[in-house]
Scaffold this motif. Sequence first.
Motif, PDB file in Angstrom:
ATOM      1  N   ALA A  57      14.390  -8.737 -25.305  1.00 19.32           N
ATOM      2  CA  ALA A  57      13.617  -9.811 -25.935  1.00 19.32           C
ATOM      3  C   ALA A  57      13.048 -10.741 -24.872  1.00 19.32           C
ATOM      4  O   ALA A  57      13.731 -11.092 -23.908  1.00 19.32           O
ATOM      5  N   LYS A  58      11.803 -11.135 -25.052  1.00 20.34           N
ATOM      6  CA  LYS A  58      11.122 -11.978 -24.070  1.00 20.34           C
ATOM      7  C   LYS A  58      10.796 -13.339 -24.687  1.00 20.34           C
ATOM      8  O   LYS A  58      10.576 -13.442 -25.906  1.00 20.34           O
ATOM      9  N   PRO A  59      10.782 -14.387 -23.856  1.00 26.30           N
ATOM     10  CA  PRO A  59      10.434 -15.712 -24.374  1.00 26.30           C
ATOM     11  C   PRO A  59       9.055 -15.706 -25.034  1.00 26.30           C
ATOM     12  O   PRO A  59       8.152 -14.973 -24.625  1.00 26.30           O
ATOM     13  N   ASP A  60       8.915 -16.516 -26.055  1.00 29.45           N
ATOM     14  CA  ASP A  60       7.629 -16.723 -26.740  1.00 29.45           C
ATOM     15  C   ASP A  60       7.056 -15.431 -27.332  1.00 29.45           C
ATOM     16  O   ASP A  60       5.843 -15.218 -27.320  1.00 29.45           O
ATOM     17  N   ILE A  84      17.122 -17.267 -25.107  1.00 33.07           N
ATOM     18  CA  ILE A  84      15.728 -16.821 -24.999  1.00 33.07           C
ATOM     19  C   ILE A  84      14.858 -17.802 -25.782  1.00 33.07           C
ATOM     20  O   ILE A  84      14.912 -17.853 -27.012  1.00 33.07           O
ATOM     21  N   SER A  85      14.054 -18.567 -25.087  1.00 32.02           N
ATOM     22  CA  SER A  85      13.295 -19.642 -25.727  1.00 32.02           C
ATOM     23  C   SER A  85      12.015 -19.122 -26.382  1.00 32.02           C
ATOM     24  O   SER A  85      11.400 -18.165 -25.921  1.00 32.02           O
ATOM     25  N   GLY A  86      11.642 -19.772 -27.462  1.00 30.90           N
ATOM     26  CA  GLY A  86      10.342 -19.511 -28.080  1.00 30.90           C
ATOM     27  C   GLY A  86      10.261 -18.271 -28.937  1.00 30.90           C
ATOM     28  O   GLY A  86       9.159 -17.908 -29.376  1.00 30.90           O
ATOM     29  N   CYS A  87      11.380 -17.611 -29.205  1.00 30.44           N
ATOM     30  CA  CYS A  87      11.350 -16.410 -30.043  1.00 30.44           C
ATOM     31  C   CYS A  87      11.285 -16.786 -31.520  1.00 30.44           C
ATOM     32  O   CYS A  87      11.726 -17.858 -31.924  1.00 30.44           O
ATOM     33  N   SER A  88      10.754 -15.893 -32.303  1.00 31.63           N
ATOM     34  CA  SER A  88      10.827 -16.016 -33.756  1.00 31.63           C
ATOM     35  C   SER A  88      11.085 -14.627 -34.323  1.00 31.63           C
ATOM     36  O   SER A  88      10.696 -13.623 -33.728  1.00 31.63           O
ATOM     37  N   ILE A  89      11.778 -14.574 -35.465  1.00 31.75           N
ATOM     38  CA  ILE A  89      12.163 -13.304 -36.065  1.00 31.75           C
ATOM     39  C   ILE A  89      11.500 -13.166 -37.428  1.00 31.75           C
ATOM     40  O   ILE A  89      11.511 -14.096 -38.236  1.00 31.75           O
TER      41      ILE A  89
END
Length: 247
Positions: A57-60, A84-89
């Motif tokens: 998983a990568k930021p943003d 991990i910052s800025g992720c959304s699911i």
Amino acid sequence: MKLPSNKDTIYAQAHEAVGAFQFDESVVAVFPDMISRSVPGYQTILTGIGELTKLHAKPDTRLYDLGCSLGAATLTMLRATDDISGCSIFALDNSQAMINRAKEYLHAFHHDTPVELHCADICEFEIKNASVVVINFTLQFIDPQAREALLKRIYEGLVPGGVLILSEKIHFDDEALQKSIEHMHWQFKRANGYSELEISQKRSSLENVLISDSEQEHLQRLKSAGFDSAGIWFQAYNFASFLAIKS
């Protein structure tokens, strides 16, 4: 976090006619028990999804759980995004009953990563800016003629280095091998308390609903979709999880 469940007794009584399997309210009520007693290695696969999410998983970026059922993989992915910052699911399922119950479970789990739940057709939902896509025992319920197009859309929606984690029941083209491994799966279900009647009626209900592919068919389809790197990372009997990586 283990999802609560009633015991699966859907096929414990003899039915005059066994209808086609559906992800309705009766299945939703017992689904965690059903899948843990029916799919060997299921918890190991969930743990692996978490580890692979941490790794890839990568930021943003966006993470997708396609065919999320009650959200077990979504919860695993959610816990894996702590650093991990800025992720959304985005969690999708075409069963409204599944989505309704998943909302109850996910709302009880507080996390900084936002989760969107959608009752939608995964073959039509937009996939974009994705670093991790999970299809956990869902492709097998989709029209075989639509499977490659879905995988191509996923490939195109992944960022470079993004991954697809695909778990499926598989079959073997060698008849003797298929018979032996299928026997092992039935023994697994017997050991988990399912009767011969339950095993037989469940098998009848899934006929022409769950249409499996062989390992070779999965790998060829992933290659055709654009993935250069793809292989099985976990297998238990006739259940396997594939990892495909976009270069």
